[in-house]
Design an enzyme around this catalytic site. Sequence first.
Site, PDB file in Angstrom:
ATOM      1  N   ASP A 164       0.846  -1.188   0.000  1.00  7.89           N
ATOM      2  CA  ASP A 164       0.000   0.000   0.000  1.00  7.89           C
ATOM      3  C   ASP A 164       0.884   1.240   0.000  1.00  7.89           C
ATOM      4  O   ASP A 164       2.051   1.199   0.407  1.00  7.89           O
ATOM      5  CB  ASP A 164      -0.904  -0.009   1.248  1.00  7.89           C
ATOM      6  N   ILE A 167       0.656   8.773   2.553  1.00 11.07           N
ATOM      7  CA  ILE A 167       1.475   9.949   2.835  1.00 11.07           C
ATOM      8  C   ILE A 167       1.475  10.194   4.342  1.00 11.07           C
ATOM      9  O   ILE A 167       0.423  10.183   4.972  1.00 11.07           O
ATOM     10  CB  ILE A 167       0.937  11.189   2.102  1.00 11.07           C
ATOM     11  N   HIS A 168       2.639  10.424   4.903  1.00  7.77           N
ATOM     12  CA  HIS A 168       2.785  10.711   6.333  1.00  7.77           C
ATOM     13  C   HIS A 168       3.701  11.905   6.510  1.00  7.77           C
ATOM     14  O   HIS A 168       4.483  12.249   5.618  1.00  7.77           O
ATOM     15  CB  HIS A 168       3.375   9.504   7.078  1.00  7.77           C
ATOM     16  N   ARG A 169       3.634  12.522   7.687  1.00  8.74           N
ATOM     17  CA  ARG A 169       4.592  13.592   7.966  1.00  8.74           C
ATOM     18  C   ARG A 169       5.875  12.957   8.482  1.00  8.74           C
ATOM     19  O   ARG A 169       5.868  12.128   9.395  1.00  8.74           O
ATOM     20  CB  ARG A 169       4.007  14.621   8.924  1.00  8.74           C
ATOM     21  N   GLU A 232      -3.437   1.589  -3.226  1.00  8.39           N
ATOM     22  CA  GLU A 232      -3.957   2.788  -3.875  1.00  8.39           C
ATOM     23  C   GLU A 232      -3.211   3.161  -5.156  1.00  8.39           C
ATOM     24  O   GLU A 232      -3.683   3.997  -5.927  1.00  8.39           O
ATOM     25  CB  GLU A 232      -3.951   3.970  -2.907  1.00  8.39           C
ATOM     26  N   GLU A 288      -0.250  22.047  10.067  1.00 12.38           N
ATOM     27  CA  GLU A 288      -1.144  20.979   9.621  1.00 12.38           C
ATOM     28  C   GLU A 288      -2.328  21.584   8.855  1.00 12.38           C
ATOM     29  O   GLU A 288      -2.568  22.786   8.887  1.00 12.38           O
ATOM     30  CB  GLU A 288      -1.642  20.167  10.819  1.00 12.38           C
TER      31      GLU A 288
END
Length: 486
Positions: A164, A167-169, A232, A288
């Site tokens: 998979d 997106i992450h910080r 995805e 954010e």
Amino acid sequence: MSKKIDDLRSALELLKELDGQLIETDVEVNPEAELAGVYRYVGAGGTVMRPTKEGPAMIFNNVKGHPDAKVAIGVLASRKRVAALLDCPAEDLGKLLHKSLENPISPVVSEEKAKCQEVVHLATEEEFDIHKIIPAPTNTPDDAGPYITMGMCYATHPETGKSDVTIHRMCLQSKDEISIYFVPGARHIGAMAECAEKRGEHLPISISIGVDPAIEIGSCFEPPSTPLGYDELAIAGALRGEAVKLCRCLTVKQNAIANAEYVIEGEVVPNVRVQEDQNSHSGYAMPEFPGYTGPASNQCWMIKVKAVTHRKNPIMQTCIGPSEEHVSMAGIPTEASIYGMVEKAMPGKLQNVYCCSSGGGKYMAVLQFKKTVPSDEGRQRQAALLAFAAFGELKHIFLVDEDVDCFDMNDVLWAMNTRFQGDADIITIPGVRCHPLDPSNDPTCSPGIRDHGIACKTIFDCTVPFDQKQRFRRANFMEVDAEKWV
């Protein structure tokens, strides 16, 4: 669309042909807060502090400390640009993504020489330092450090073998360490890391930066639309009509996006948690999407970097957290999820969905609903409940009739002011888990909130009762072709 888009460079070439959609500068810029400070005024939009505006994407050709690299920002910070890049009318983007979700094309591993591996930096090299290789910006002077905001994280579940992308910080911490923040229960790769940790294993991961925008949009789907095990990248394949090409990483057992500008290869280390601001001690993470700078976490996981590969003269892609870019990436997949669920339950009734800028693409949705028979009365509220089920992070839903432009918040507020009564048309659902980055979702704001991240979800029904439609007809102007006069 005449040009084929399969990477960031071909996307930027298309934008160059569109009037007012891309600008470049050769003036030197510091990636530490200055770059984002510039783009705030040029085109960030969204919930960024005023003054800001929605404007063109921007390429910085002269980045301090990185003579061979460029930085692109705001590529998706306009619904109009997203529509051009996906070759679709702006109002139909949610429907296009829903169709792609239903007809996925799985990625394939190519054995050809990957563009992303033209230049290789191994972490075993004495001079290796990720800070010097990747021009990752800090968006504000308060940031915990340089952040990767547009990194496509790709991993594989250690038990199911399913892969998979999300997106992450991610914050650069040392020359070969990156912190990554997993919102509990919200992203599939977090579940993969937890599974690997229980097994006492490292989780191989690749982080691809600077890719086809179709990949960036498709990666932002969430459950229940894309359950654990749904890759995805298959949505991006459907959007382009051909499979996304992957390549094998050089130092870890994982794949990466073959034509990315940069790829970071590494492993998520089990049983290690790091303080996000361990270098800056600012107390903050980064801006954010709700428009606030989030607090630094002491529960970030740690990625041990094994290598960085990139194209010659690479282009780093980044975004400002609260910008219109987040609205495009998070909001349009949310529109697709809502549309798909409601369409299955009551075909033909939901005309369109818009997850607007003021909600950051996550908190608020406008549903355009068409009542055609008396029994449709009340079904618009059922549609809102389905929307909450389709996307749990939604907080507010506005329901409007088919004669209201759901993409124009002035028209939505007009409907609220002329078709809505607070004592009859507000439906509240208290005590529901929502999004932890909303600072008002906290017991300090309301005694009815039991825990941080719990909210009162609210429906604002601004539709006309079916039996009163004749009383609410809009002024009927003559249909003409105005080009004769203007």
